[in-house]
Design an enzyme around this catalytic site. Structure first.
Site, PDB file in Angstrom:
ATOM      1  N   CYS A  79       0.826  -1.111  -0.003  1.00 57.19           N
ATOM      2  CA  CYS A  79      -0.110   0.024  -0.068  1.00 57.19           C
ATOM      3  C   CYS A  79       0.813   1.113  -0.020  1.00 57.19           C
ATOM      4  O   CYS A  79       1.913   1.383   0.796  1.00 57.19           O
ATOM      5  CB  CYS A  79      -0.960  -0.188   1.390  1.00 57.19           C
ATOM      6  SG  CYS A  79      -1.778   1.411   1.530  1.00 57.19           S
ATOM      7  N   GLU A  80       0.660   2.103  -0.796  1.00 57.66           N
ATOM      8  CA  GLU A  80       1.517   3.428  -0.942  1.00 57.66           C
ATOM      9  C   GLU A  80       1.158   4.519   0.174  1.00 57.66           C
ATOM     10  O   GLU A  80       1.982   5.198   0.104  1.00 57.66           O
ATOM     11  CB  GLU A  80       1.353   4.054  -2.337  1.00 57.66           C
ATOM     12  CG  GLU A  80      -0.131   4.637  -2.634  1.00 57.66           C
ATOM     13  CD  GLU A  80      -0.304   5.303  -4.078  1.00 57.66           C
ATOM     14  OE1 GLU A  80      -0.882   6.159  -4.095  1.00 57.66           O
ATOM     15  OE2 GLU A  80       0.398   4.600  -5.057  1.00 57.66           O
ATOM     16  N   HIS A  81       0.046   4.176   0.996  1.00 58.87           N
ATOM     17  CA  HIS A  81      -0.146   5.077   1.935  1.00 58.87           C
ATOM     18  C   HIS A  81       0.864   4.827   3.181  1.00 58.87           C
ATOM     19  O   HIS A  81       1.222   5.766   3.854  1.00 58.87           O
ATOM     20  CB  HIS A  81      -1.676   4.971   2.408  1.00 58.87           C
ATOM     21  CG  HIS A  81      -2.456   5.660   1.383  1.00 58.87           C
ATOM     22  ND1 HIS A  81      -3.893   5.295   1.187  1.00 58.87           N
ATOM     23  CD2 HIS A  81      -2.212   6.331   0.234  1.00 58.87           C
ATOM     24  CE1 HIS A  81      -4.364   6.082   0.172  1.00 58.87           C
ATOM     25  NE2 HIS A  81      -3.545   6.445  -0.601  1.00 58.87           N
ATOM     26  N   HIS A  82       0.948   3.574   3.682  1.00 61.61           N
ATOM     27  CA  HIS A  82       1.461   3.192   4.708  1.00 61.61           C
ATOM     28  C   HIS A  82       2.739   2.459   4.663  1.00 61.61           C
ATOM     29  O   HIS A  82       3.411   1.954   5.180  1.00 61.61           O
ATOM     30  CB  HIS A  82       0.842   2.382   5.667  1.00 61.61           C
ATOM     31  CG  HIS A  82      -0.502   3.371   6.254  1.00 61.61           C
ATOM     32  ND1 HIS A  82      -1.679   3.318   5.568  1.00 61.61           N
ATOM     33  CD2 HIS A  82      -0.389   4.293   6.973  1.00 61.61           C
ATOM     34  CE1 HIS A  82      -2.352   4.000   5.929  1.00 61.61           C
ATOM     35  NE2 HIS A  82      -1.900   4.593   7.129  1.00 61.61           N
ATOM     36  N   GLN A 120      -5.194  -0.955  -4.166  1.00 63.86           N
ATOM     37  CA  GLN A 120      -5.977  -1.889  -4.707  1.00 63.86           C
ATOM     38  C   GLN A 120      -6.966  -1.509  -5.958  1.00 63.86           C
ATOM     39  O   GLN A 120      -6.999  -2.177  -6.767  1.00 63.86           O
ATOM     40  CB  GLN A 120      -7.059  -2.400  -3.503  1.00 63.86           C
ATOM     41  CG  GLN A 120      -7.508  -3.690  -4.148  1.00 63.86           C
ATOM     42  CD  GLN A 120      -8.362  -4.434  -2.941  1.00 63.86           C
ATOM     43  OE1 GLN A 120      -7.761  -4.650  -1.879  1.00 63.86           O
ATOM     44  NE2 GLN A 120      -9.392  -5.151  -3.268  1.00 63.86           N
ATOM     45  N   HIS A 148      -5.556  -5.980   3.890  1.00 66.59           N
ATOM     46  CA  HIS A 148      -4.471  -4.970   4.058  1.00 66.59           C
ATOM     47  C   HIS A 148      -4.066  -4.701   5.482  1.00 66.59           C
ATOM     48  O   HIS A 148      -4.762  -4.740   6.350  1.00 66.59           O
ATOM     49  CB  HIS A 148      -5.098  -3.594   3.476  1.00 66.59           C
ATOM     50  CG  HIS A 148      -5.670  -3.415   2.236  1.00 66.59           C
ATOM     51  ND1 HIS A 148      -4.923  -2.523   1.432  1.00 66.59           N
ATOM     52  CD2 HIS A 148      -6.602  -4.237   1.562  1.00 66.59           C
ATOM     53  CE1 HIS A 148      -5.472  -2.732   0.300  1.00 66.59           C
ATOM     54  NE2 HIS A 148      -6.383  -3.631   0.079  1.00 66.59           N
ATOM     55  N   CYS A 150      -2.621  -2.561   6.737  1.00 69.82           N
ATOM     56  CA  CYS A 150      -2.779  -1.131   7.515  1.00 69.82           C
ATOM     57  C   CYS A 150      -3.969  -1.221   7.964  1.00 69.82           C
ATOM     58  O   CYS A 150      -4.354  -0.485   8.768  1.00 69.82           O
ATOM     59  CB  CYS A 150      -2.603  -0.034   6.323  1.00 69.82           C
ATOM     60  SG  CYS A 150      -3.831  -0.315   4.807  1.00 69.82           S
TER      61      CYS A 150
END
Length: 205
Positions: A79-82, A120, A148, A150
């Protein structure tokens, strides 16, 4: 990938959380993380559309059929956020045009696109676009069902939660074609993925 920058960044990260990056147990962590990131993000150097295109063959009369479904392609992404992993299963359907694609090629397309910082929803759309453009199919549909980290390891820690997304193109984005493809996918999954997809969750490419 610039390994030296990754290793230096990991050392800074360890120091930033109050750890000693030179203590036993952590002294080789920067190199280990660089090794892992080389594997996790190798898809940044790959052209998924070209992978799809190279895996096609002409479809002779009587060979193409109406619909091809490949279920249960395992994938992992980050995941590119976390920068935490998400792990899941991809189910693909396509309506052949003048060409067919190797079934193993579809897994390679998913792997190439999953092996980069991702969302995703975008991953499903990119798989649809790569297969659609590389194969010149009449329609493509992708259902992704993933867990996920996260979500499972932070915040509310919903350890049993999964996310289902749908992306589609061409005749498989139309109601009848979409319903048929999702029904065929659901006939072999037995885990609620198709029911969730059919309820309208996800995005269309």
């Amino acid at each position: 990938m610039d390994r030296a920058r990754v290793e230096a960044a990991v050392r800074d990260l360890l120091a930033g959380i109050g750890e000693d990056p030179d203590r036993p147990g952590l002294e080789r962590t920067p190199q280990r993380v660089a090794d892992a990131y080389t594997e996790f993000f190798h898809g940044l150097d790959l052209d998924a559309t070209q992978i799809a295109r190279d895996g096609t063959v002409p479809a002779d009369d009587g060979e193409r059929g109406d619909l091809v479904v490949v279920r249960d392609i395992r994938f992992r992404s980050v995941c590119e956020h976390h920068l935490l992993p998400f792990l899941g299963t991809a189910h693909l359907a396509y309506a052949p045009g003048e060409r067919l694609i190797g079934l193993g090629t579809l897994a390679r397309v998913v792997e190439a696109l999953a092996s980069r910082p991702q969302l995703q929803e975008r991953l499903g759309e990119q798989v649809v676009a790569a297969v659609q453009d590389g194969l010149e199919a009449r329609g493509v549909l992708v259902v992704l069902d993933a867990q996920h980290q996260c979500v499972t390891t932070r915040g509310e820690r919903q350890t049993g939660s999964t996310t289902v997304t749908v992306a589609a193109s061409g005749i498989l984005s139309e109601a009848a074609g979409r319903a048929e493809a999702i029904a065929l996918i659901g006939a072999g999954t037995g885990n609620g993925t198709a029911a969730a997809a059919d309820a309208g969750h996800g995005t269309d490419a």
